[in-house]
Design a protein around this motif. Sequence first.
Motif, PDB file in Angstrom:
ATOM      1  N   ARG A  12      -0.661  16.243  -1.097  1.00 21.61           N
ATOM      2  CA  ARG A  12      -1.942  14.934  -1.741  1.00 21.61           C
ATOM      3  C   ARG A  12      -2.670  15.051  -3.086  1.00 21.61           C
ATOM      4  NH1 ARG A  12      -7.603  15.559  -0.251  1.00 21.61           N
ATOM      5  NH2 ARG A  12      -7.015  16.763   1.486  1.00 21.61           N
ATOM      6  N   MET A  13      -3.457  14.274  -3.557  1.00 16.57           N
ATOM      7  CA  MET A  13      -3.764  14.651  -5.264  1.00 16.57           C
ATOM      8  C   MET A  13      -5.085  15.125  -4.674  1.00 16.57           C
ATOM      9  SD  MET A  13      -4.866  12.329  -8.962  1.00 16.57           S
ATOM     10  CE  MET A  13      -3.139  12.705  -8.777  1.00 16.57           C
ATOM     11  N   GLU A  14      -5.847  15.746  -4.608  1.00 17.02           N
ATOM     12  CA  GLU A  14      -7.298  16.144  -4.437  1.00 17.02           C
ATOM     13  C   GLU A  14      -8.046  15.325  -5.472  1.00 17.02           C
ATOM     14  OE1 GLU A  14      -7.907  20.315  -4.115  1.00 17.02           O
ATOM     15  OE2 GLU A  14      -9.200  19.839  -5.808  1.00 17.02           O
ATOM     16  N   VAL A  15      -9.624  15.018  -3.881  1.00 16.74           N
ATOM     17  CA  VAL A  15     -10.154  14.020  -5.404  1.00 16.74           C
ATOM     18  C   VAL A  15     -11.466  14.716  -5.747  1.00 16.74           C
ATOM     19  CG1 VAL A  15     -12.547  13.007  -4.795  1.00 16.74           C
ATOM     20  CG2 VAL A  15     -10.634  13.022  -3.209  1.00 16.74           C
ATOM     21  N   VAL A  16     -11.158  14.675  -7.067  1.00 15.08           N
ATOM     22  CA  VAL A  16     -11.927  15.510  -8.163  1.00 15.08           C
ATOM     23  C   VAL A  16     -13.546  15.317  -7.602  1.00 15.08           C
ATOM     24  CG1 VAL A  16     -13.024  15.475 -10.421  1.00 15.08           C
ATOM     25  CG2 VAL A  16     -10.636  14.137 -10.346  1.00 15.08           C
ATOM     26  N   ARG A  50      -3.813  -0.188  -4.650  1.00 15.76           N
ATOM     27  CA  ARG A  50      -5.025   0.380  -5.844  1.00 15.76           C
ATOM     28  C   ARG A  50      -6.094   0.795  -5.484  1.00 15.76           C
ATOM     29  NH1 ARG A  50      -6.313  -5.886  -7.432  1.00 15.76           N
ATOM     30  NH2 ARG A  50      -8.143  -4.580  -8.511  1.00 15.76           N
ATOM     31  N   ARG A  51      -6.423   1.392  -4.136  1.00 13.24           N
ATOM     32  CA  ARG A  51      -7.521   2.155  -4.195  1.00 13.24           C
ATOM     33  C   ARG A  51      -7.142   3.399  -4.677  1.00 13.24           C
ATOM     34  NH1 ARG A  51      -6.784   2.079   2.542  1.00 13.24           N
ATOM     35  NH2 ARG A  51      -4.187   2.090   2.041  1.00 13.24           N
ATOM     36  N   PHE A  52      -8.600   4.181  -4.723  1.00 13.52           N
ATOM     37  CA  PHE A  52      -8.029   5.282  -6.235  1.00 13.52           C
ATOM     38  C   PHE A  52      -7.697   6.838  -4.372  1.00 13.52           C
ATOM     39  CE2 PHE A  52     -12.161   4.390  -8.279  1.00 13.52           C
ATOM     40  CZ  PHE A  52     -11.433   3.695  -9.179  1.00 13.52           C
ATOM     41  N   TYR A  53      -6.919   7.663  -5.666  1.00 12.27           N
ATOM     42  CA  TYR A  53      -5.863   9.335  -4.714  1.00 12.27           C
ATOM     43  C   TYR A  53      -4.520   8.890  -3.690  1.00 12.27           C
ATOM     44  CZ  TYR A  53      -9.725  10.987  -7.183  1.00 12.27           C
ATOM     45  OH  TYR A  53     -10.880  11.487  -8.517  1.00 12.27           O
ATOM     46  N   GLY A  54      -4.053   7.429  -4.214  1.00  9.49           N
ATOM     47  CA  GLY A  54      -3.395   7.024  -3.342  1.00  9.49           C
ATOM     48  C   GLY A  54      -1.377   8.152  -3.754  1.00  9.49           C
ATOM     49  N   CYS A  55      -2.026   8.969  -4.291  1.00  8.11           N
ATOM     50  CA  CYS A  55      -0.990  10.088  -4.898  1.00  8.11           C
ATOM     51  C   CYS A  55       0.016  10.760  -4.278  1.00  8.11           C
ATOM     52  CB  CYS A  55      -1.078  10.387  -6.541  1.00  8.11           C
ATOM     53  SG  CYS A  55      -2.167   8.718  -7.282  1.00  8.11           S
ATOM     54  N   PHE A  56       1.412  10.725  -4.082  1.00  4.13           N
ATOM     55  CA  PHE A  56       1.466  11.189  -2.909  1.00  4.13           C
ATOM     56  C   PHE A  56       2.582  12.402  -3.499  1.00  4.13           C
ATOM     57  CE2 PHE A  56      -0.880   8.363  -0.735  1.00  4.13           C
ATOM     58  CZ  PHE A  56      -1.639   9.507  -0.292  1.00  4.13           C
ATOM     59  N   ALA A  57       2.882  13.827  -3.539  1.00  2.00           N
ATOM     60  CA  ALA A  57       4.006  14.873  -3.532  1.00  2.00           C
ATOM     61  C   ALA A  57       5.237  14.840  -2.027  1.00  2.00           C
ATOM     62  CB  ALA A  57       3.854  16.019  -4.107  1.00  2.00           C
ATOM     63  N   LEU A  58       6.122  14.046  -2.095  1.00  3.50           N
ATOM     64  CA  LEU A  58       7.566  14.279  -0.917  1.00  3.50           C
ATOM     65  C   LEU A  58       8.370  15.379  -1.087  1.00  3.50           C
ATOM     66  CD1 LEU A  58       6.694  10.824   0.388  1.00  3.50           C
ATOM     67  CD2 LEU A  58       5.426  12.723   1.060  1.00  3.50           C
ATOM     68  N   SER A  72       0.919  -1.154   0.058  1.00  5.58           N
ATOM     69  CA  SER A  72       0.105   0.103  -0.215  1.00  5.58           C
ATOM     70  C   SER A  72       0.787   1.215   0.515  1.00  5.58           C
ATOM     71  CB  SER A  72      -0.461  -0.278   1.202  1.00  5.58           C
ATOM     72  OG  SER A  72      -0.220  -0.053   2.441  1.00  5.58           O
ATOM     73  N   ALA A  73       0.274   2.136  -0.029  1.00  8.57           N
ATOM     74  CA  ALA A  73       0.867   3.921   0.004  1.00  8.57           C
ATOM     75  C   ALA A  73       1.813   3.954   1.313  1.00  8.57           C
ATOM     76  CB  ALA A  73       0.086   4.866  -1.073  1.00  8.57           C
ATOM     77  N   ALA A  74       0.205   3.520   2.152  1.00 11.79           N
ATOM     78  CA  ALA A  74       1.068   3.499   3.290  1.00 11.79           C
ATOM     79  C   ALA A  74       2.417   2.686   3.954  1.00 11.79           C
ATOM     80  CB  ALA A  74       0.052   3.598   4.593  1.00 11.79           C
ATOM     81  N   ILE A  75       2.236   2.120   3.420  1.00 14.33           N
ATOM     82  CA  ILE A  75       4.045   0.913   3.453  1.00 14.33           C
ATOM     83  C   ILE A  75       4.846   1.489   2.935  1.00 14.33           C
ATOM     84  CG2 ILE A  75       4.672  -1.346   3.544  1.00 14.33           C
ATOM     85  CD1 ILE A  75       1.676  -2.467   3.717  1.00 14.33           C
ATOM     86  N   ASP A  83      -9.398   7.073   2.775  1.00 12.46           N
ATOM     87  CA  ASP A  83      -8.998   6.793   3.982  1.00 12.46           C
ATOM     88  C   ASP A  83      -7.714   6.269   3.506  1.00 12.46           C
ATOM     89  OD1 ASP A  83     -11.754   6.143   5.456  1.00 12.46           O
ATOM     90  OD2 ASP A  83     -11.272   4.237   4.668  1.00 12.46           O
ATOM     91  N   VAL A  84      -7.173   6.269   1.833  1.00  9.88           N
ATOM     92  CA  VAL A  84      -5.984   5.836   1.603  1.00  9.88           C
ATOM     93  C   VAL A  84      -4.849   7.299   2.219  1.00  9.88           C
ATOM     94  CG1 VAL A  84      -6.250   6.614  -0.450  1.00  9.88           C
ATOM     95  CG2 VAL A  84      -4.272   4.911   0.095  1.00  9.88           C
ATOM     96  N   GLN A  85      -4.854   8.397   2.027  1.00  6.32           N
ATOM     97  CA  GLN A  85      -5.053   9.360   2.522  1.00  6.32           C
ATOM     98  C   GLN A  85      -4.386   9.552   4.017  1.00  6.32           C
ATOM     99  OE1 GLN A  85      -6.657  12.549   0.133  1.00  6.32           O
ATOM    100  NE2 GLN A  85      -5.945  11.997  -1.954  1.00  6.32           N
ATOM    101  N   LYS A  86      -5.792   9.183   4.797  1.00  2.00           N
ATOM    102  CA  LYS A  86      -5.752   8.949   5.989  1.00  2.00           C
ATOM    103  C   LYS A  86      -4.530   8.079   6.541  1.00  2.00           C
ATOM    104  CE  LYS A  86      -9.889  10.370   6.740  1.00  2.00           C
ATOM    105  NZ  LYS A  86     -11.776   9.845   7.083  1.00  2.00           N
TER     106      LYS A  86
END
Length: 151
Positions: A78-82, A133-141, A54-57, A90-93
């Motif tokens: 984090r990518m904003e939800v359209v 695989r969940r939507f909006y699991g995209c991040f900029a660090l 997952s993105a968190a791992i 949840d993936v962003q949380k």
Amino acid sequence: MLIGISPLLNADVLHALRAMGHGDDLILADTNFPADSIARQTTIGRVLRIDNVSAAIAARAILSVYPLDTFVDDAAGRMEVVGDPNAVPDVQKEVQAVLDETQATAFPLIPVERFAFYERAKKAYCVIQTGERRFYGCFALRKGVVPADAA
């Protein structure tokens, strides 16, 4: 294998993390992100992978060796939800919780509109695609500095 370094951080990812400098962006992307086409425009020029997690791992592994930039307000995006910019899936949380657990400084995930996120990604040092695989699991660090006494 290396002592103290997550086995998720493969040689390509470790090389990129080490080569990056202060202010360089890393994009952590889900499986739906156009990682290959965007990554071709980055400094590295190709997509890197941390598959099957997952993105968190993946974020936890990266943040174990990667300092965030304390000099800017948007070091973690984090990518904003359209259609619902205030939504926080949840993936962003989960990634926010990793940031909260691993960083000495607070780094709230700043929402970035989808197409603005793509533009930020094109200017990034690298794109690391995860198995998220969940939507909006995209991040900029954005990479920060390592103080001399911490090196």
